[in-house]
Design a protein around this motif. Structure first.
Motif, mmCIF file in Angstrom:
data_model
loop_
_atom_site.group_PDB
_atom_site.id
_atom_site.type_symbol
_atom_site.label_atom_id
_atom_site.label_comp_id
_atom_site.label_asym_id
_atom_site.label_seq_id
_atom_site.Cartn_x
_atom_site.Cartn_y
_atom_site.Cartn_z
ATOM 1 N N PRO A 281 0.916 -1.244 -0.358
ATOM 2 C CA PRO A 281 0.228 0.170 0.203
ATOM 3 C C PRO A 281 1.061 1.784 -0.529
ATOM 4 N N LYS A 282 0.145 1.999 -0.202
ATOM 5 C CA LYS A 282 1.026 3.377 -0.513
ATOM 6 C C LYS A 282 1.371 3.919 1.079
ATOM 7 N N GLY A 283 2.345 4.486 1.364
ATOM 8 C CA GLY A 283 2.952 4.774 2.745
ATOM 9 C C GLY A 283 3.250 3.845 3.069
ATOM 10 N N ILE A 284 3.584 2.321 2.725
ATOM 11 C CA ILE A 284 4.418 1.750 3.304
ATOM 12 C C ILE A 284 5.367 1.021 2.076
ATOM 13 N N GLY A 285 4.940 0.580 0.629
ATOM 14 C CA GLY A 285 5.960 0.179 -0.087
ATOM 15 C C GLY A 285 5.692 1.406 -0.949
ATOM 16 N N GLY A 286 7.189 0.926 -2.004
ATOM 17 C CA GLY A 286 7.548 1.936 -2.506
ATOM 18 C C GLY A 286 7.539 1.123 -4.031
ATOM 19 N N SER A 287 8.380 1.051 -5.135
ATOM 20 C CA SER A 287 8.953 1.318 -5.838
ATOM 21 C C SER A 287 8.440 -0.421 -6.209
ATOM 22 N N GLY A 288 7.183 -0.591 -7.502
ATOM 23 C CA GLY A 288 8.105 -2.024 -7.610
ATOM 24 C C GLY A 288 8.936 -2.715 -8.812
ATOM 25 N N LEU A 289 9.463 -2.018 -8.314
ATOM 26 C CA LEU A 289 10.840 -2.565 -9.629
ATOM 27 C C LEU A 289 11.664 -2.580 -8.243
ATOM 28 N N ALA A 290 12.704 -4.395 -7.701
ATOM 29 C CA ALA A 290 13.579 -4.648 -7.015
ATOM 30 C C ALA A 290 14.593 -3.729 -7.113
ATOM 31 N N GLY A 291 15.073 -2.984 -6.469
ATOM 32 C CA GLY A 291 16.284 -2.301 -6.496
ATOM 33 C C GLY A 291 16.204 -0.540 -6.673
ATOM 34 N N ASP A 292 14.955 0.087 -6.535
ATOM 35 C CA ASP A 292 14.378 1.282 -6.554
ATOM 36 C C ASP A 292 14.610 1.441 -5.801
ATOM 37 N N ALA A 293 14.740 3.245 -5.123
ATOM 38 C CA ALA A 293 14.449 3.554 -4.194
ATOM 39 C C ALA A 293 13.593 4.943 -4.864
ATOM 40 N N VAL A 294 12.248 4.763 -4.219
ATOM 41 C CA VAL A 294 11.456 5.731 -3.987
ATOM 42 C C VAL A 294 11.224 6.143 -2.302
ATOM 43 N N CYS A 295 11.598 7.354 -2.175
ATOM 44 C CA CYS A 295 12.177 8.297 -0.925
ATOM 45 C C CYS A 295 10.517 8.875 -0.054
ATOM 46 N N LYS A 296 9.826 9.178 -0.699
ATOM 47 C CA LYS A 296 8.495 10.180 -0.385
ATOM 48 C C LYS A 296 7.640 9.083 -0.173
ATOM 49 N N ARG A 297 7.551 8.277 0.723
ATOM 50 C CA ARG A 297 6.101 7.258 0.401
ATOM 51 C C ARG A 297 4.942 7.943 1.225
ATOM 52 N N GLN A 298 4.551 8.952 1.246
ATOM 53 C CA GLN A 298 3.395 9.795 1.776
ATOM 54 C C GLN A 298 3.001 10.024 0.450
ATOM 55 N N HIS A 299 3.483 10.137 -1.161
ATOM 56 C CA HIS A 299 3.317 10.858 -2.257
ATOM 57 C C HIS A 299 3.099 9.926 -3.532
ATOM 58 N N HIS A 300 4.712 8.787 -3.195
ATOM 59 C CA HIS A 300 5.222 8.560 -4.484
ATOM 60 C C HIS A 300 4.908 6.668 -3.732
ATOM 61 N N GLY A 301 4.791 6.238 -5.026
ATOM 62 C CA GLY A 301 5.235 4.559 -5.029
ATOM 63 C C GLY A 301 4.096 4.101 -4.703
#
Length: 222
Positions: free
Chosen positions: A42-62
């Motif tokens: 879920p948004k806010g917890i999960g990041g990117s759908g690609l292994a090894g890819d960073a999502v740093c602001k998860r409240q708005h992205h990922g």
């Protein structure tokens, strides 16, 4: 229709992000070899759908409904001409750079099969932010990007697996409505009177946008 590149980013400290931690994963670069794709949570917890890819602001992205971001190479080429400088694959922070696909003209709920088994579903377009502007180093970038109205698309993962540069892309489902990514983008940015039209996309639409469209339609009806 194919993948030109699969692009991943690492968390990087930059002076232009509004992330309180001061880092962003927007600087994405093409990688060799297969990359695992799966729903991140879920948004806010999960990041990117690609292994090894960073999502740093998860409240708005990922998150599941913004697991993968795709951009057409053809749109990057248009921007190269407009900006007068080269733009490498991944320059817009996209995970997938495609060839032969009208990404912004795709329908909400459209499904793509990539390679032998990965299936992704389009949920919405990308809304530009100041981190994006700072990353590109272009003044008035948010306004220019919005005015052009070709935002690329976020996708959710329907069937996980591995993808790599060069994989074929096949459109395996096109829903029976006319809500394109470009229309959805205009509806939430410059032409909010279009919001009720998004309802035709139903549950395929990013849930936050579906809620906004329902609210707007209710206010008009009331």
């Amino acid at each position: 229709m194919r993948l030109l590149s699969v692009n991943l980013g690492r968390a990087k400290a930059v002076p232009y992000t509004d992330n309180p931690e001061g880092v962003t994963g927007m600087d994405k670069r093409p990688v060799d070899g297969p990359v695992r794709v799966a729903a991140p949570g879920p948004k806010g917890i999960g990041g990117s759908g690609l292994a090894g890819d960073a999502v740093c602001k998860r409240q708005h992205h990922g998150g599941d409904d913004q697991a993968v971001y795709a951009m057409a190479r053809e749109d990057l080429d248009e921007w190269e001409r407009a900006l007068g400088r080269p733009l490498a694959d991944g320059s817009f922070g996209e995970n997938l750079t495609t060839a032969g696909l009208d990404v912004s003209g795709a329908l909400i709920g459209e499904r793509w099969r990539i390679g032998s088994g990965v299936v992704l579903e389009i949920t919405c377009g990308r809304i530009p932010c100041m981190t994006f502007q700072g990353h590109l180093g272009e003044q008035r970038w948010v306004k220019r990007f919005t005015e052009r109205g070709a935002p690329g698309a976020y996708l959710r993962v329907i069937a996980p697996g591995e993808i790599r540069a060069g994989d074929p892309v096949e459109i395996v489902h096109r829903p029976d409505h006319d809500v394109t990514v470009a229309l959805q983008f205009r509806a939430v940015t410059t032409h909010r009177e279009l919001l009720p039209r998004l309802l035709a996309a139903g549950e395929a639409l990013h849930p936050e946008l579906l809620a906004a469209a329902r609210k707007h339609a209710a206010e008009l009806g009331g």
